[in-house]
Write a protein that holds these residues in place. Sequence first.
Motif, PDB file in Angstrom:
ATOM      1  N   ALA A   1       0.824  -1.266  -0.004  1.00 14.00           N
ATOM      2  CA  ALA A   1      -0.103  -0.031   0.003  1.00 14.00           C
ATOM      3  C   ALA A   1       0.845   1.304   0.098  1.00 14.00           C
ATOM      4  O   ALA A   1       0.606   2.274  -0.687  1.00 14.00           O
ATOM      5  CB  ALA A   1      -0.942   0.025   1.420  1.00 14.00           C
ATOM      6  N   SER A   2       1.904   1.230   0.731  1.00 14.22           N
ATOM      7  CA  SER A   2       2.642   2.465   0.650  1.00 14.22           C
ATOM      8  C   SER A   2       3.633   2.699  -0.547  1.00 14.22           C
ATOM      9  O   SER A   2       3.654   3.795  -1.184  1.00 14.22           O
ATOM     10  CB  SER A   2       4.042   2.162   1.998  1.00 14.22           C
ATOM     11  N   ILE A   3       3.971   1.443  -1.345  1.00 11.97           N
ATOM     12  CA  ILE A   3       4.538   1.584  -2.382  1.00 11.97           C
ATOM     13  C   ILE A   3       3.684   2.133  -3.674  1.00 11.97           C
ATOM     14  O   ILE A   3       3.960   2.996  -4.357  1.00 11.97           O
ATOM     15  CB  ILE A   3       5.112   0.408  -2.939  1.00 11.97           C
ATOM     16  N   LYS A   4       2.367   1.650  -3.392  1.00  8.41           N
ATOM     17  CA  LYS A   4       1.286   2.403  -4.471  1.00  8.41           C
ATOM     18  C   LYS A   4       1.019   3.584  -4.164  1.00  8.41           C
ATOM     19  O   LYS A   4       0.786   4.293  -5.107  1.00  8.41           O
ATOM     20  CB  LYS A   4       0.170   1.239  -4.121  1.00  8.41           C
ATOM     21  N   ALA A   5       1.015   3.863  -3.002  1.00  2.00           N
ATOM     22  CA  ALA A   5       0.589   5.524  -2.582  1.00  2.00           C
ATOM     23  C   ALA A   5       1.925   6.518  -3.163  1.00  2.00           C
ATOM     24  O   ALA A   5       1.778   7.281  -3.523  1.00  2.00           O
ATOM     25  CB  ALA A   5       0.730   5.600  -1.019  1.00  2.00           C
ATOM     26  N   ALA A   6       3.130   5.788  -3.144  1.00  2.00           N
ATOM     27  CA  ALA A   6       4.436   6.411  -3.582  1.00  2.00           C
ATOM     28  C   ALA A   6       4.377   6.624  -5.180  1.00  2.00           C
ATOM     29  O   ALA A   6       4.686   7.570  -5.859  1.00  2.00           O
ATOM     30  CB  ALA A   6       5.535   5.825  -3.215  1.00  2.00           C
ATOM     31  N   LEU A   7       3.954   5.669  -5.612  1.00  2.00           N
ATOM     32  CA  LEU A   7       3.635   5.648  -7.254  1.00  2.00           C
ATOM     33  C   LEU A   7       2.898   6.654  -7.729  1.00  2.00           C
ATOM     34  O   LEU A   7       2.433   6.718  -8.889  1.00  2.00           O
ATOM     35  CB  LEU A   7       3.671   4.265  -7.897  1.00  2.00           C
ATOM     36  N   GLY A   8       1.598   6.656  -6.773  1.00  2.00           N
ATOM     37  CA  GLY A   8       0.359   7.592  -7.159  1.00  2.00           C
ATOM     38  C   GLY A   8      -0.867   6.826  -7.604  1.00  2.00           C
ATOM     39  O   GLY A   8      -1.349   7.230  -8.492  1.00  2.00           O
ATOM     40  N   GLN A   9      -0.710   5.519  -7.227  1.00  2.00           N
ATOM     41  CA  GLN A   9      -1.862   4.572  -7.943  1.00  2.00           C
ATOM     42  C   GLN A   9      -2.970   4.602  -6.999  1.00  2.00           C
ATOM     43  O   GLN A   9      -2.870   4.433  -5.879  1.00  2.00           O
ATOM     44  CB  GLN A   9      -1.456   3.163  -8.029  1.00  2.00           C
TER      45      GLN A   9
END
Length: 140
Positions: free
Chosen positions: A132-140
């Motif tokens: 979830a934190s990676i997706k948030a960082a990628l803007g997804q």
Amino acid sequence: MAVDIEAEHIAAGIRRATAPIPIGAPGECDNCGEDMPRLVDGLCARCRDGRIPMRPEAMRRAASREPTLRPSLVPISVSAPPAAREAPRRPMVALLDGIANLLAEHIEHAERLAAERDAAIERAETAEATLASIKAALGQ
């Protein structure tokens, strides 16, 4: 020899089956100390049939009384082969100990599996949070 042992065993069984049953009385067992509704020669059923080992002082008291015990309680002396002499005296106790050990192993295994499950759930939750934190960082 086997025929003689079998014949003696059958004769002892017939004596036990036809022996009169002595009248008992309520009281405290001379051997185990339990308060029982029926004692014969001062002993409860568990002490008479050998489920509870006889203490020396109880054996002396029982020997000093007028015997009313059934013939089945009188030991038969038969020379057994060495393998039979080495067998446990109390097979039911050995069986129950084995069952208790299996149950303890089963419980221990279940506890290990529960701990592994909890660790796997924790790892999955950590992985989901990381995703979830990676997706948030990628803007997804």
